[in-house]
Every structure is written in structure tokens, then in C-alpha cells.
Scaffold this motif. Structure first.
Motif, short mmCIF file in Angstrom:
data_model
loop_
_atom_site.label_atom_id
_atom_site.label_comp_id
_atom_site.label_asym_id
_atom_site.label_seq_id
_atom_site.Cartn_x
_atom_site.Cartn_y
_atom_site.Cartn_z
N LEU A 103 8.02 75.57 74.69
CA LEU A 103 7.42 75.71 73.35
C LEU A 103 8.19 76.72 72.49
O LEU A 103 8.40 76.49 71.29
N ASP A 104 8.62 77.83 73.10
CA ASP A 104 9.34 78.86 72.33
C ASP A 104 10.61 78.29 71.71
O ASP A 104 10.94 78.55 70.57
N ARG A 105 11.33 77.53 72.52
CA ARG A 105 12.59 76.95 72.03
C ARG A 105 12.32 75.96 70.90
O ARG A 105 13.07 75.89 69.92
N THR A 106 11.23 75.22 71.02
CA THR A 106 10.86 74.26 69.97
C THR A 106 10.58 75.01 68.68
O THR A 106 11.09 74.65 67.61
N ALA A 107 9.78 76.06 68.79
CA ALA A 107 9.41 76.84 67.59
C ALA A 107 10.67 77.46 66.98
O ALA A 107 10.84 77.46 65.76
N ALA A 108 11.57 77.95 67.84
CA ALA A 108 12.79 78.60 67.32
C ALA A 108 13.62 77.61 66.52
O ALA A 108 14.23 77.95 65.50
N ASP A 109 13.64 76.35 66.96
CA ASP A 109 14.44 75.31 66.26
C ASP A 109 13.81 74.88 64.94
O ASP A 109 14.48 74.27 64.12
N GLY A 114 8.40 77.05 62.44
CA GLY A 114 8.30 77.37 63.87
C GLY A 114 7.00 78.11 64.21
O GLY A 114 6.31 77.77 65.18
N ALA A 115 6.66 79.09 63.38
CA ALA A 115 5.45 79.87 63.66
C ALA A 115 4.21 79.00 63.54
O ALA A 115 3.26 79.12 64.34
N ALA A 116 4.22 78.09 62.56
CA ALA A 116 3.06 77.20 62.37
C ALA A 116 2.91 76.27 63.57
O ALA A 116 1.80 76.01 64.04
N TRP A 117 4.04 75.77 64.06
CA TRP A 117 4.01 74.88 65.26
C TRP A 117 3.45 75.66 66.44
O TRP A 117 2.59 75.17 67.17
N ARG A 118 3.91 76.90 66.59
CA ARG A 118 3.44 77.70 67.72
C ARG A 118 1.93 77.96 67.61
O ARG A 118 1.19 77.82 68.58
N ARG A 155 -8.25 71.78 65.18
CA ARG A 155 -6.90 71.25 64.93
C ARG A 155 -6.96 69.75 64.62
O ARG A 155 -6.21 69.24 63.80
N LEU A 156 -7.89 69.08 65.27
CA LEU A 156 -8.07 67.65 65.01
C LEU A 156 -8.55 67.44 63.57
O LEU A 156 -8.05 66.56 62.85
N ALA A 157 -9.49 68.26 63.16
CA ALA A 157 -10.01 68.14 61.79
C ALA A 157 -8.91 68.38 60.77
O ALA A 157 -8.90 67.77 59.69
N GLU A 158 -7.96 69.21 61.12
CA GLU A 158 -6.85 69.47 60.19
C GLU A 158 -5.85 68.31 60.20
O GLU A 158 -5.51 67.76 59.15
N GLN A 159 -5.39 67.92 61.37
CA GLN A 159 -4.34 66.90 61.43
C GLN A 159 -4.87 65.49 61.16
O GLN A 159 -4.08 64.58 60.90
N GLY A 160 -6.18 65.32 61.24
CA GLY A 160 -6.77 64.02 60.93
C GLY A 160 -7.40 63.99 59.56
O GLY A 160 -8.39 63.28 59.34
N ALA A 166 -0.90 71.09 55.27
CA ALA A 166 -1.15 72.43 54.72
C ALA A 166 -0.37 73.52 55.45
O ALA A 166 0.09 74.47 54.83
N ARG A 167 -0.20 73.40 56.76
CA ARG A 167 0.44 74.50 57.50
C ARG A 167 1.97 74.41 57.48
O ARG A 167 2.65 75.34 57.91
N PHE A 168 2.50 73.26 57.05
CA PHE A 168 3.96 73.09 57.14
C PHE A 168 4.63 73.24 55.77
O PHE A 168 4.05 72.91 54.73
N HIS A 169 5.87 73.75 55.76
CA HIS A 169 6.62 73.94 54.51
C HIS A 169 7.80 72.98 54.41
O HIS A 169 8.27 72.68 53.34
N GLU A 170 8.32 72.57 55.58
CA GLU A 170 9.53 71.73 55.57
C GLU A 170 9.17 70.33 56.08
O GLU A 170 7.99 70.03 56.28
N ASP A 171 10.18 69.47 56.27
CA ASP A 171 9.85 68.09 56.63
C ASP A 171 9.98 67.78 58.12
O ASP A 171 9.42 66.78 58.60
N ILE A 172 10.68 68.64 58.89
CA ILE A 172 10.94 68.24 60.28
C ILE A 172 9.68 68.35 61.15
O ILE A 172 9.33 67.41 61.87
N ALA A 173 8.98 69.48 61.08
CA ALA A 173 7.81 69.66 61.96
C ALA A 173 6.73 68.59 61.70
O ALA A 173 6.24 67.98 62.67
N PRO A 174 6.38 68.32 60.43
CA PRO A 174 5.36 67.27 60.25
C PRO A 174 5.83 65.90 60.73
O PRO A 174 5.05 65.14 61.31
N ALA A 175 7.12 65.60 60.55
CA ALA A 175 7.62 64.30 61.04
C ALA A 175 7.53 64.26 62.57
O ALA A 175 7.11 63.25 63.15
#
Ligand SMILES: Cc1cc2nc3c(=O)[nH]c(=O)nc-3n(C[C@H](O)[C@H](O)[C@H](O)COP(=O)(O)OP(=O)(O)OC[C@H]3O[C@@H](n4cnc5c(N)ncnc54)[C@H](O)[C@@H]3O)c2cc1C
Length: 489
Positions: A103-109, A114-118, A155-160, A166-175
């Protein structure tokens, strides 16, 4: 006649059979096809020596579900290989999101996100067993672990919901997250898809999206070996046409879609229940395209070559558009393609340096279109030169899928649309969804809770009811399985 008959040798039919045989009952399994395993079969679909998974290919749940935690495939000789990158999501311009097992490596990338994903995943990953137990329940009891249920629910209520960006700023994490939610073949923002996405993404950082050495077939083979050791019997090439074939059995479990129950029960079911089964909706479908390749796929984005699974569709908005088209009964011009490259961890799937490459694309239910050109175009988009590696391909259209497995009606690989209603009430609104109105006749397929996937949980829940209601055996299935683990014998 055996105490119990199971119709269908998919992972759920076999899971039920193993639980029931572990309780000392005599069990016989009847399978229509000439090979066993249902949605977990492996076959030489293209060229000799190329071993392709016909349906399922990546198995986070074969490691994590309560049934398989107790059955323990690794203890039974199944080599569950763990890709370093559970899944990757390439985007245009040579970029990609990578869900590392770490997970740390994912967030770092993931840069700014990254912080939002974590924050999204760390609490779930820390208690992944609680997350799995919650989502793999029969949905008829209050959760045992309330804090995990709350964490997951928020988290379900947010992503569904429309808040999902709302938590993401860029396009890679949401994709990256959308690629997982889209497994449900429905809008990735719908609650059932968001739930599946959160569950599977959690497991991407806990245990991983494992790939069995030699192919998915290793999973049913291990279940069959255990069943036979317990004295159970499997009959392949026997398509059951009527429940009358098993008049002497005390219980019959059907690893079938509701359509199968309707056919086998022919006129014996009460009208009200028939009406409910006829209302059960089959959903978006898959066109499966398998390739024999002369070498590994030349992904443009670094890291994709280390991923077991890839989601090929582009941005979150493109995934929404592609799934919207399928839901409206149209073929998306650029469909969602799920790809698996087993060679990343299991080079033995193909001779020498050659590779098997697994894909399926989402299409409307019943589609008879060979969409291999659209699949190749999606792969080429992220891996130019892919086309030149193709030695052979094998296409199974959605319309052809039921010929290989009658449960996949119109090519719906979930055996029933994953709508909110059909997640809780599969296949009909009943307190006990596994029981049918016919005495001793039960459903145990993925058309019951908790839905599709190779996790054995539908079979296990159905077996619990059969033990209690037909044989007055109150031992929990998980206890029966624990007692059978190799180290306890
Ligand atoms: C293309 C595809 C890709 C998938 N990818 C994944 C994945 O990567 N990971 C994952 O976890 N899941 C995946 N799945 C889903 C998974 O395979 C299924 O959810 C799972 O196999 C369901 O198990 P089951 O036991 O309920 O039914 P099935 O596996 O469908 O088995 C049902 C069995 O019943 C038999 N049968 C049907 N009618 C009769 C009859 N009249 N008489 C006797 N036998 C009969 C069928 O031949 C079949 O063997 C995928 C499915 C497909 C099709």
C-alpha cells in the motif's frame, strides 16, 4: 441414492459438497460439461501447450474468503502466485496507476492523491478479514464487527455517490479505483459496484490478486480431491434435466441460475415464486477473447509489465461512458477490457517465451458480436505493437457463453445483474434465499448472496441451511472445514 445431490460442479457446488461430506453425509455431484469446475476451468483454447482460464483468472477471494481461509488451498498443494502489482490501469500518454501489493508504494506512486488513497484503504487493509467477512455474509444478520462495518459503510457511501471524486485531485487514482468497481458490469458509481471495488481493492493490498500456478482449474481440482477423499463422487458429462432424477435424495442443491431451477422443477414450483424468479434480471455480459502471444505485451507505461491484472478503458469518465452504453444495450466503441497476463508469475502457461493473454470486454446481454477488434484496439492503445505478437486467438461471444456454462444467461458472468435489489435479494426476496419452496431443494450458485466470484461462500451458506434444516446437524461449516485441514488430520 446419496443423502445429498449437488447439480453443477462450479466453485459453489463443490464448496457445498465438501462441507456436507465433511459432516459425514454421502454426496454426489452431477456436472453437465465433460470437465468439472464451472467458472474456474482451464483449457487449451488456442494452441497446444497454451493453458487459458476459460472464465475466472485472478483470485483475491480464493485466498481471503472465509470458506477458502478455512479450506486453505495452499495447504492442499495449490500454488497461489502473487503478482507484485495486483492490478494496473494504464492511461493515455504512457501513464498508469499501479496497485502494488504494498500500500505504501502505491500511495507513493499516486503523487498528490497518494495520501487520499492511503486514508481510503489503510483502515480497511489493516482489518481486511473483517471487510471480507462483512461483504461475504449471507446479508441476513447484523455484522459481528460493527466498527469495520461503519468504516466500510462510510467509504461505500462516498464511492457509490456523486461524492466519489471529492477526495481526489488528479486523474490516475480515481481511474485506478474505477477499474476495479467496473468488475460488477454496471455503473461503477452504483453502490454494489462501489462495494465490490472497495473489497477487491482492499485485497489488492492484503494478500493480493493471486493467480494459481497452472490455471484456475487447480482450485476446483483441490475441492474435488477433498470431496473424493471424503467418499463423495463426481459425475461429469451428465446434464440434469429434471429433479425427478433424484427422488430418493434427502437434499438437492442446485449450483444453477434461477433459469436452471425453473427448468429442472418444471411446473412444480408455486406460481408466486415462479413469478419472482422470472422477475430476476440478468445483466451486462462479457465477450471473452483469449490470445496466444509470441512474447510479453509491450506496455508503454512502466510497471504494467509487473501486473497480474489490467483494466483497459482509460479515465473514470470513459469507464462511465462504456458501462453506460452496455446498460443501454449498445456496444461501446471503446469497451471496458479486463486483461490478465498469467505469465507474469506463471511462465509455464505457455511454451518457451510465448504467453497466454486473457481478456474479456463488457457487452450487452445476449450480444453475438465478436468484438476482438475492439479488444485489440484497446490493448494497442496502451501497448503499441501488441497486434504483431498474436499467434492465435479464441473468441467466446456473450451469446455463446451459455453453451459452455448454462448459468451465464446471455453471457452475464455474474449469473444475475448486480443491482442493489439483487445484491440483497438474490434470486428472490426471501429470508432464506437458498431454500426454495420445494422441500429439500436449495440453490447454492452465485445467483444467491453474496453474489459472484470464486469464493465458495454461496455454497457454504446454502450447506449450513441444509445441515441444520434437513439433517439437524448444527456444527458450523467453518468448524467442519477447520477439522479437515491437513495439519489437523
Ligand atoms: C469470463 C468470466 C470471467 C470471470 N472472472 C473472474 C475472476 O477473475 N475472479 C473471480 O473470482 N470470478 C470471476 N468470474 C466469476 C466466477 O467464475 C463465478 O462467479 C463463479 O464461477 C460462480 O460459481 P458457481 O459455482 O456459482 O457457478 P459456476 O462456476 O457457473 O458453475 C455452475 C456449474 O453448473 C453446471 N451446470 C449448469 N447446468 C447444469 C445442469 N443442468 N446439469 C448439470 N450441471 C449443470 C455448469 O456446467 C457449471 O459447471 C468470472 C466469470 C466469467 C464467466
Amino acid at each position: 441414492m446419496a443423502d445429498v445431490v449437488v447439480v453443477g460442479s462450479g466453485p459453489n457446488g463443490l464448496a457445498a459438497a465438501v462441507v456436507l461430506a465433511s459432516a459425514g453425509l454421502s454426496v454426489e455431484v452431477y456436472e453437465a460439461e465433460t470437465t468439472a469446475g464451472g467458472g474456474a476451468r482451464t483449457a487449451e483454447l488456442t494452441l497446444p501447450g497454451f493453458h487459458h482460464d476459460v472464465c475466472s483468472g485472478a483470485h483475491p477471494m480464493a485466498l481471503a474468503s472465509p470458506f477458502f481461509r478455512a479450506f486453505d488451498l495452499s495447504e492442499r498443494g495449490v500454488d497461489l502466485l502473487v503478482p507484485e502489482v495486483s492490478y494496473a490501469h494504464p492511461l493515455d500518454g504512457g501513464r498508469a496507476g499501479l496497485a502494488w501489493l504494498d500500500l505504501d508504494r502505491t500511495a507513493a506512486d499516486l503523487g498528490r492523491d497518494g495520501a487520499a488513497w492511503r486514508r481510503l484503504f489503510e483502515p480497511l487493509v489493516r482489518n481486511w478479514q473483517g471487510v471480507v467477512d462483512l461483504t461475504m455474509a449471507d446479508l441476513r444478520r447484523l455484522p459481528d464487527d460493527l466498527p469495520t462495518a461503519v468504516r466500510f459503510g462510510l467509504r461505500l457511501a462516498e464511492q457509490g455517490s456523486p461524492l466519489w471524486n471529492a477526495r481526489f485531485h488528479e486523474d490516475i487514482a480515481p481511474a485506478l479505483l474505477t477499474g476495479v468497481a467496473t468488475h460488477a458490469i454496471t455503473s461503477p458509481r452504483a453502490l454494489p459496484a462501489a462495494g465490490a471495488g472497495l473489497l477487491l481493492a482492499t485485497l489488492g493490498h492484503a494478500g493480493g490478486w493471486v493467480i494459481p500456478r497452472g490455471g484456475s482449474q487447480a482450485i476446483p481440482d483441490a475441492l474435488i480431491a477433498e470431496l473424493e477423499e471424503l467418499g463423495g463422487r463426481l459425475h461429469v458429462g451428465h446434464r440434469v434435466e429434471s429433479l425427478d432424477e433424484f427422488a430418493g435424495a434427502r437434499a438437492v442443491l442446485l449450483d444453477l441460475a434461477p433459469q436452471g431451477l425453473l427448468r429442472l422443477a418444471a411446473g412444480r414450483l408455486p406460481k408466486r415464486y415462479v413469478k419472482r424468479l422470472l422477475r430476476f434480471r440478468y445483466g451486462g455480459a462479457a465477450c471473452k477473447v483469449d490470445f496466444a502471444l509470441s512474447g510479453p505485451v509491450p506496455w508503454r507505461a512502466e510497471g504494467c509489465e509487473r501486473a497480474g491484472t489490467l483494466h483497459l478503458v482509460g479515465s473514470r469518465a470513459e469507464a462511465m461512458a462504456a458501462e453506460g452504453a452496455v446498460a443501454a444495450g449498445r456496444h461501446a466503441e471503446r469497451p471496458y477490457v479486463l486483461a490478465i497476463q498469467p505469465g507474469v508469475v506463471d511462465p509455464g502457461r505457455a511454451p518457451g517465451d510465448s504467453q497466454t493473454f486473457y481478456t474479456y470486454a463488457h457487452v450487452p446481454n445476449g450480444s453475438d458480436r465478436d468484438i476482438s477488434d475492439a479488444v485489440i484496439a484497446q490493448v494497442e492503445r496502451f501497448a503499441p505493437g501488441f497486434r504483431d505478437l498474436i499467434l492465435a486467438e479464441n473468441v467466446i461471444t456473450a451469446a455463446e457463453m451459455p453453451k459452455h456454462n448454462a448459468n451465464y444467461v446471455g453471457g452475464d458472468i455474474s449469473a444475475g445483474a448486480m443491482t442493489l435489489r439483487q445484491t440483497a435479494f438474490r434470486p428472490a426476496p426471501r429470508w432464506n434465499p437458498y431454500a426454495t419452496p420445494l422441500p429439500g431443494v436449495y440453490l447454492c450458485s452465485s445467483a444467491t448472496p453474496p453474489g459472484p466470484g470464486v469464493h465458495g461462500m454461496n455454497g457454504m451458506h446454502a450447506a449450513r441451511h441444509v445441515l441444520r434444516d434437513e439433517f439437524d446437524i448444527r456444527t458450523e461449516p467453518l468448524d467442519l472445514l477447520h477439522n479437515r485441514q491437513p495439519q489437523h488430520r
